[in-house]
Design a protein around this motif. Sequence first.
Motif, PDB file in Angstrom:
ATOM      1  N   VAL A 237       0.821  -1.215   0.000  1.00  0.00           N
ATOM      2  CA  VAL A 237       0.000   0.000   0.000  1.00  0.00           C
ATOM      3  C   VAL A 237       0.854   1.264   0.000  1.00  0.00           C
ATOM      4  O   VAL A 237       0.340   2.372   0.155  1.00  0.00           O
ATOM      5  CB  VAL A 237      -0.978   0.026   1.197  1.00  0.00           C
ATOM      6  CG1 VAL A 237      -1.951  -1.115   1.113  1.00  0.00           C
ATOM      7  CG2 VAL A 237      -0.231   0.021   2.531  1.00  0.00           C
TER       8      VAL A 237
ATOM      9  N   ILE B  52       3.781   2.125   1.950  1.00  0.00           N
ATOM     10  CA  ILE B  52       4.476   2.624   3.142  1.00  0.00           C
ATOM     11  C   ILE B  52       5.980   2.410   2.930  1.00  0.00           C
ATOM     12  O   ILE B  52       6.431   1.267   2.794  1.00  0.00           O
ATOM     13  CB  ILE B  52       4.021   1.892   4.414  1.00  0.00           C
ATOM     14  CG1 ILE B  52       2.523   2.095   4.641  1.00  0.00           C
ATOM     15  CG2 ILE B  52       4.818   2.369   5.616  1.00  0.00           C
ATOM     16  CD1 ILE B  52       2.122   3.495   4.985  1.00  0.00           C
TER      17      ILE B  52
ATOM     18  N   MET C  88      -0.622   8.204   5.598  1.00  0.00           N
ATOM     19  CA  MET C  88      -0.013   6.909   5.925  1.00  0.00           C
ATOM     20  C   MET C  88      -0.916   6.104   6.848  1.00  0.00           C
ATOM     21  O   MET C  88      -0.985   4.879   6.748  1.00  0.00           O
ATOM     22  CB  MET C  88       1.363   7.131   6.540  1.00  0.00           C
ATOM     23  CG  MET C  88       2.398   7.644   5.542  1.00  0.00           C
ATOM     24  SD  MET C  88       3.986   8.000   6.308  1.00  0.00           S
ATOM     25  CE  MET C  88       4.521   6.354   6.790  1.00  0.00           C
TER      26      MET C  88
ATOM     27  N   GLN D 210      -4.114   6.195   6.769  1.00  0.00           N
ATOM     28  CA  GLN D 210      -5.164   5.654   5.902  1.00  0.00           C
ATOM     29  C   GLN D 210      -4.663   4.430   5.157  1.00  0.00           C
ATOM     30  O   GLN D 210      -5.370   3.432   5.003  1.00  0.00           O
ATOM     31  CB  GLN D 210      -5.633   6.736   4.920  1.00  0.00           C
ATOM     32  CG  GLN D 210      -6.794   6.332   4.046  1.00  0.00           C
ATOM     33  CD  GLN D 210      -8.103   6.213   4.800  1.00  0.00           C
ATOM     34  OE1 GLN D 210      -8.217   5.445   5.740  1.00  0.00           O
ATOM     35  NE2 GLN D 210      -9.095   6.985   4.389  1.00  0.00           N
ATOM     36  N   ARG D 211      -3.427   4.477   4.694  1.00  0.00           N
ATOM     37  CA  ARG D 211      -2.859   3.330   3.987  1.00  0.00           C
ATOM     38  C   ARG D 211      -2.701   2.131   4.929  1.00  0.00           C
ATOM     39  O   ARG D 211      -2.891   0.984   4.524  1.00  0.00           O
ATOM     40  CB  ARG D 211      -1.517   3.722   3.372  1.00  0.00           C
ATOM     41  CG  ARG D 211      -1.663   4.499   2.073  1.00  0.00           C
ATOM     42  CD  ARG D 211      -0.332   4.929   1.513  1.00  0.00           C
ATOM     43  NE  ARG D 211       0.074   6.224   2.055  1.00  0.00           N
ATOM     44  CZ  ARG D 211       1.223   6.820   1.790  1.00  0.00           C
ATOM     45  NH1 ARG D 211       2.092   6.226   0.987  1.00  0.00           N
ATOM     46  NH2 ARG D 211       1.510   7.989   2.299  1.00  0.00           N
TER      47      ARG D 211
ATOM     48  N   ILE E 135      -5.998   0.486   5.196  1.00  0.00           N
ATOM     49  CA  ILE E 135      -6.277  -0.299   3.994  1.00  0.00           C
ATOM     50  C   ILE E 135      -5.535  -1.629   4.051  1.00  0.00           C
ATOM     51  O   ILE E 135      -6.077  -2.678   3.704  1.00  0.00           O
ATOM     52  CB  ILE E 135      -5.898   0.506   2.737  1.00  0.00           C
ATOM     53  CG1 ILE E 135      -6.829   1.712   2.597  1.00  0.00           C
ATOM     54  CG2 ILE E 135      -5.950  -0.360   1.489  1.00  0.00           C
ATOM     55  CD1 ILE E 135      -6.421   2.700   1.532  1.00  0.00           C
TER      56      ILE E 135
ATOM     57  N   THR F 159      -9.876   7.094   0.089  1.00  0.00           N
ATOM     58  CA  THR F 159      -8.799   7.966  -0.387  1.00  0.00           C
ATOM     59  C   THR F 159      -8.963   9.410   0.081  1.00  0.00           C
ATOM     60  O   THR F 159      -8.342  10.322  -0.462  1.00  0.00           O
ATOM     61  CB  THR F 159      -8.748   7.944  -1.933  1.00  0.00           C
ATOM     62  OG1 THR F 159     -10.013   8.365  -2.460  1.00  0.00           O
ATOM     63  CG2 THR F 159      -8.449   6.551  -2.448  1.00  0.00           C
TER      64      THR F 159
ATOM     65  N   LEU G  68      -5.669  11.254   1.139  1.00  0.00           N
ATOM     66  CA  LEU G  68      -4.514  10.982   0.285  1.00  0.00           C
ATOM     67  C   LEU G  68      -4.417  11.973  -0.861  1.00  0.00           C
ATOM     68  O   LEU G  68      -5.434  12.465  -1.368  1.00  0.00           O
ATOM     69  CB  LEU G  68      -4.613   9.559  -0.277  1.00  0.00           C
ATOM     70  CG  LEU G  68      -4.811   8.438   0.741  1.00  0.00           C
ATOM     71  CD1 LEU G  68      -4.875   7.099   0.030  1.00  0.00           C
ATOM     72  CD2 LEU G  68      -3.719   8.437   1.783  1.00  0.00           C
TER      73      LEU G  68
ATOM     74  N   VAL H 272      -1.139   9.143  -4.641  1.00  0.00           N
ATOM     75  CA  VAL H 272      -1.366   7.990  -3.772  1.00  0.00           C
ATOM     76  C   VAL H 272      -2.786   7.478  -3.934  1.00  0.00           C
ATOM     77  O   VAL H 272      -3.042   6.270  -3.866  1.00  0.00           O
ATOM     78  CB  VAL H 272      -1.064   8.355  -2.303  1.00  0.00           C
ATOM     79  CG1 VAL H 272      -1.336   7.176  -1.384  1.00  0.00           C
ATOM     80  CG2 VAL H 272       0.376   8.816  -2.152  1.00  0.00           C
ATOM     81  N   GLN H 273      -3.747   8.374  -4.167  1.00  0.00           N
ATOM     82  CA  GLN H 273      -5.124   7.951  -4.409  1.00  0.00           C
ATOM     83  C   GLN H 273      -5.184   6.995  -5.594  1.00  0.00           C
ATOM     84  O   GLN H 273      -5.842   5.946  -5.529  1.00  0.00           O
ATOM     85  CB  GLN H 273      -5.998   9.168  -4.678  1.00  0.00           C
ATOM     86  CG  GLN H 273      -7.411   8.814  -5.146  1.00  0.00           C
ATOM     87  CD  GLN H 273      -8.278  10.028  -5.359  1.00  0.00           C
ATOM     88  OE1 GLN H 273      -8.494  10.812  -4.456  1.00  0.00           O
ATOM     89  NE2 GLN H 273      -8.765  10.207  -6.572  1.00  0.00           N
TER      90      GLN H 273
ATOM     91  N   GLN I 184      -2.773   5.120  -6.664  1.00  0.00           N
ATOM     92  CA  GLN I 184      -2.124   3.869  -6.270  1.00  0.00           C
ATOM     93  C   GLN I 184      -3.086   2.987  -5.477  1.00  0.00           C
ATOM     94  O   GLN I 184      -3.149   1.772  -5.676  1.00  0.00           O
ATOM     95  CB  GLN I 184      -0.875   4.169  -5.445  1.00  0.00           C
ATOM     96  CG  GLN I 184       0.244   4.854  -6.214  1.00  0.00           C
ATOM     97  CD  GLN I 184       1.379   5.284  -5.311  1.00  0.00           C
ATOM     98  OE1 GLN I 184       1.301   5.161  -4.086  1.00  0.00           O
ATOM     99  NE2 GLN I 184       2.445   5.797  -5.910  1.00  0.00           N
ATOM    100  N   ILE I 185      -3.829   3.599  -4.552  1.00  0.00           N
ATOM    101  CA  ILE I 185      -4.763   2.836  -3.715  1.00  0.00           C
ATOM    102  C   ILE I 185      -5.893   2.260  -4.558  1.00  0.00           C
ATOM    103  O   ILE I 185      -6.284   1.094  -4.395  1.00  0.00           O
ATOM    104  CB  ILE I 185      -5.321   3.721  -2.584  1.00  0.00           C
ATOM    105  CG1 ILE I 185      -4.201   4.133  -1.629  1.00  0.00           C
ATOM    106  CG2 ILE I 185      -6.430   2.998  -1.829  1.00  0.00           C
ATOM    107  CD1 ILE I 185      -3.426   2.986  -1.028  1.00  0.00           C
TER     108      ILE I 185
END
Length: 349
Positions: free
Chosen positions: A139, A141, A159, A161-162, A165, A182, A185, A189-190, A192-193
């Motif tokens: 995710v 990190i 982070m 939030q990740r 997830i 998201t 984020l 990063v949004q 990516q998620i």
Amino acid sequence: MEAFLTVDDLKVHFPTVDGVVKATDGLSFGLARGKTLGIVGESGSGKSVSSSAILGLHRGTNAVVSGEIRLDGNNLLALSDEEMRMRRGKEVAMIFQDPLSSLHPYFTIGNQIAEAYLVHHKVSKSAARTRVVEMLDRVGIPQADRRLNDYPHQFSGGMRQRAMIAMALINDPSLVIADEPTTALDVTVQAQILDLLQDLQRDFNTAIILITHDLGVVAEMADDVLVMYAGRAVEYGPCKEILTHPEMPYTWGLLSSAPDLTASTSGRLLPIPGTPPSLLNPPSGCPFHPRCTHRDKVPGDLCRTTLPELLPGHHREDHTKRCHLADPDTVFRTEILPNLAPELVEESS
């Protein structure tokens, strides 16, 4: 396609000293394996409350929950607390909107994610730690093998939030409920998620419920869309159909509120007038009628006196809407469509 999750006439009511708050009132929908359902609506429309009911999070509260929630044929509302606990996190998981209040401040990130894994797998703590590092790395990190020993306050909002997830996805659940996943984020990063959720869906045929206010995300990810207002579904159907042929004035309002990136900077958004109704004492008839700018197109006093049924729209049987307008498509084409952000329709095509 056969539904993996079926919600039928779900009602979540909260008795209070002032009366009963009908947070969800007669909600029904289905979701197949490998598909994504986007649930949209203003805050207080019942999106998160209905999703929490799927996980059994209202158990032990004063909430009165009725109806049926069937996951792979099993009625979750009929399960014992222990049976529900064993399914929660393994078969169905939730990515919560506020990671700061969802993570325990006294335990490290790694311990909290590992606990979610150890509950459902008979493995050593070292094996669980390896799995945690893998998920944190997946995710996004950085230095996951070191950062898993940090506490929530040592992570930034994004982070955290990740990490939430990673906790939700660590058991590869069959159903993931993503409640504004998201929100905290940045755009990179949004993306990516969202890619991560789509990868999980492809790899494990996961069903996803995506609760969001971002119609761009819905247009990109969702197969079907459920529009909620005042605890009820007001429009439901395939994503492309909802975005290109919406038939409920509330859906028009949500679409009109999205900024058009191609428009002049001097242009104005078209917000929905007024505020969402109180679920303790909702308006009579159609709950949206006090805010609806099209109620004068309905003859008589139907909007104020009669709650519309959720009926098939003008284009497809699987597109349903709750509105008294006789010809909503004409109104949408002539009055609403010229003012919409074109990227929403384009992404859904």
